[in-house]
Design an enzyme around this catalytic site. Structure first.
Site, mmCIF file in Angstrom:
data_model
loop_
_atom_site.group_PDB
_atom_site.id
_atom_site.type_symbol
_atom_site.label_atom_id
_atom_site.label_comp_id
_atom_site.label_asym_id
_atom_site.label_seq_id
_atom_site.Cartn_x
_atom_site.Cartn_y
_atom_site.Cartn_z
ATOM 1 N N LYS A 12 0.822 -1.218 0.000
ATOM 2 C CA LYS A 12 0.000 0.000 0.000
ATOM 3 C C LYS A 12 0.865 1.282 0.000
ATOM 4 C CE LYS A 12 -4.080 -2.009 2.306
ATOM 5 N NZ LYS A 12 -4.988 -1.855 3.481
ATOM 6 N N TYR A 52 -12.517 -2.087 -3.914
ATOM 7 C CA TYR A 52 -12.980 -2.274 -2.530
ATOM 8 C C TYR A 52 -14.508 -2.247 -2.420
ATOM 9 C CZ TYR A 52 -8.563 -2.137 0.169
ATOM 10 O OH TYR A 52 -7.357 -2.421 0.767
ATOM 11 N N ASN A 115 -1.884 0.224 6.958
ATOM 12 C CA ASN A 115 -1.387 -1.064 7.458
ATOM 13 C C ASN A 115 -0.538 -1.813 6.428
ATOM 14 O OD1 ASN A 115 -3.428 -1.847 5.785
ATOM 15 N ND2 ASN A 115 -4.702 -2.776 7.367
ATOM 16 N N HIS A 118 -2.226 -5.336 1.525
ATOM 17 C CA HIS A 118 -3.534 -5.968 1.308
ATOM 18 C C HIS A 118 -3.284 -7.414 0.906
ATOM 19 C CE1 HIS A 118 -7.513 -6.861 -0.361
ATOM 20 N NE2 HIS A 118 -6.850 -7.478 -1.325
ATOM 21 N N GLU A 129 -9.645 -10.597 -7.695
ATOM 22 C CA GLU A 129 -8.686 -9.499 -7.491
ATOM 23 C C GLU A 129 -7.490 -9.607 -8.448
ATOM 24 O OE1 GLU A 129 -9.728 -8.694 -2.771
ATOM 25 O OE2 GLU A 129 -7.732 -9.395 -3.314
HETATM 26 N N1 UDP Z 1 -9.883 -0.350 7.363
HETATM 27 C C1 UDP Z 1 -9.949 0.875 7.993
HETATM 28 N N2 UDP Z 1 -10.703 0.987 9.144
HETATM 29 C C2 UDP Z 1 -11.342 -0.065 9.703
HETATM 30 C C3 UDP Z 1 -11.264 -1.316 9.054
HETATM 31 C C4 UDP Z 1 -10.530 -1.423 7.892
HETATM 32 O O1 UDP Z 1 -9.363 1.854 7.527
HETATM 33 O O2 UDP Z 1 -11.977 0.098 10.745
HETATM 34 C C5 UDP Z 1 -9.107 -0.472 6.136
HETATM 35 C C6 UDP Z 1 -7.781 -1.170 6.356
HETATM 36 O O3 UDP Z 1 -6.801 -0.523 5.583
HETATM 37 C C7 UDP Z 1 -8.035 -2.566 5.835
HETATM 38 C C8 UDP Z 1 -9.018 -2.299 4.699
HETATM 39 O O4 UDP Z 1 -9.835 -1.237 5.184
HETATM 40 O O5 UDP Z 1 -6.834 -3.184 5.400
HETATM 41 C C9 UDP Z 1 -9.908 -3.464 4.330
HETATM 42 O O6 UDP Z 1 -10.551 -3.942 5.501
HETATM 43 P P1 UDP Z 1 -10.639 -5.493 5.799
HETATM 44 O O7 UDP Z 1 -11.576 -5.671 6.935
HETATM 45 O O8 UDP Z 1 -10.928 -6.241 4.533
HETATM 46 O O9 UDP Z 1 -9.157 -5.829 6.339
HETATM 47 P P2 UDP Z 1 -7.972 -6.665 5.676
HETATM 48 O O10 UDP Z 1 -8.590 -7.759 4.842
HETATM 49 O O11 UDP Z 1 -7.157 -5.688 4.857
HETATM 50 O O12 UDP Z 1 -7.196 -7.193 6.850
HETATM 51 MG MG MG Z 2 -10.054 -7.707 3.402
#
Ligand code: UDP
Ligand code: MG
Length: 136
Positions: A12, A52, A115, A118, A129
């Protein structure tokens, strides 16, 4: 029967900006992943919204899409046995505060939104994807 799978990984903007690409790729390689394809791109906000779309009802959706399109990212097809789960393990929890030692997010993640990586969450979504970024 082989359990070889492919999954989509994204480094990212926060990690590309901090020049962590090579260190993160080393973590994949050291865990036994093959990086089959990779490219550095800068997507538009509408492309991020499409990518997304599963999160479109979430309160963080707009910020998430603005963020993913805020700078260059590196998208990769990773290959490994059980690649989807192995990658989720290596990434660590969504919130770096909750991520375990040795994971990418523990090591490099700044916050729940920044974070660093992805990873696809299922074999089915991995196919979707991968096609999104690599179907030409
Ligand atoms: N995210 C965020 N706030 C939240 C939850 C998720 O900004 O409260 C962002 C975070 O960058 C995350 C992405 O949205 O990686 C997608 O969320 P997901 O729950 O799919 O998490 P991931 O699969 O990336 O662990
Ligand atoms: Mg996810």
């Amino acid at each position: 029967m082989s359990n070889i799978e492919h999954t989509l990984s994204i480094i990212k903007p926060d990690a590309v900006e901090r020049k962590l690409e090579n260190e993160i790729k080393e973590m994949f390689k050291n865990t036994g992943f093959n990086i089959l394809k990779e490219k550095k791109i800068h997507i538009t906000k509408s492309e991020a919204e499409e990518f997304y779309k599963v999160h479109e009802t979430k309160p963080f959706y707009n910020d998430l899409c603005a963020y993913l399109s805020s700078g260059p990212i590196v998208v990769m097809i990773l290959e490994h046995e059980h690649a989807v789960l192995r990658n989720r393990d290596l990434m660590g929890a969504t919130n770096p505060k909750d991520a375990e030692e040795g994971t990418i997010r523990k090591k490099y993640g700044i916050s729940i939104d920044k974070n660093s990586v992805h990873g696809s969450d299922s074999v089915e979504n991995a196919k979707i994807e991968i096609d999104f970024f690599f179907k030409d």
